[in-house]
Design a protein around this motif. Structure first.
Motif, PDB file in Angstrom:
ATOM      1  N   ASP A 194       0.850  -1.183   0.000  1.00  0.00           N
ATOM      2  CA  ASP A 194       0.000   0.000   0.000  1.00  0.00           C
ATOM      3  C   ASP A 194       0.885   1.232   0.000  1.00  0.00           C
ATOM      4  OD1 ASP A 194      -2.448  -1.379   0.279  1.00  0.00           O
ATOM      5  OD2 ASP A 194      -2.050  -1.657   2.395  1.00  0.00           O
TER       6      ASP A 194
ATOM      7  N   ARG B 152      -7.203   0.770  -2.044  1.00  0.00           N
ATOM      8  CA  ARG B 152      -6.322   0.121  -3.014  1.00  0.00           C
ATOM      9  C   ARG B 152      -6.852   0.246  -4.434  1.00  0.00           C
ATOM     10  NH1 ARG B 152      -4.447  -5.427   0.082  1.00  0.00           N
ATOM     11  NH2 ARG B 152      -3.007  -4.399   1.519  1.00  0.00           N
TER      12      ARG B 152
ATOM     13  N   GLY C 221      -4.425   2.218  -6.794  1.00  0.00           N
ATOM     14  CA  GLY C 221      -3.880   1.340  -7.829  1.00  0.00           C
ATOM     15  C   GLY C 221      -4.057   1.939  -9.200  1.00  0.00           C
TER      16      GLY C 221
END
Length: 88
Positions: free
Chosen positions: A25, A80, A84
């Motif tokens: 992360d 995420r 991402g």
């Protein structure tokens, strides 16, 4: 259980959620704490909305911790998804 108690639970739940969901992360301990706090509050709110209970059971009850950890995992998953996409 009040908001301050949910924040405390959220701090610990964030660390547990990060340990349960492997992967890298962006961000460090502060991001983990914020995710845990938001997740803890989300878990408490979902407990009220879905199950109709007022603030789950209490600070030391298993249902409180499960709600906070589930909330933190949800928030971590959403985090995420957004981070991402930003990295690619």
């Amino acid at each position: 259980m009040g908001v301050i108690a949910w924040i405390l639970v959220g701090l610990i739940a964030g660390a547990i959620a990060k340990a349960l969901t492997p992967g890298k992360d962006p961000g460090g301990a502060i991001v983990t704490m914020l995710i845990g706090i938001v997740g803890g509050l989300l878990g408490g709110w979902l407990g009220k909305v879905i199950f109709g209970v007022e603030s789950i059971n209490g600070f030391f009850h298993l249902s409180t911790w499960i709600a906070a950890i589930v909330g933190a995992v949800i928030v971590l998953f959403v985090y995420r998804l957004f981070t991402g996409r930003a990295r690619h």
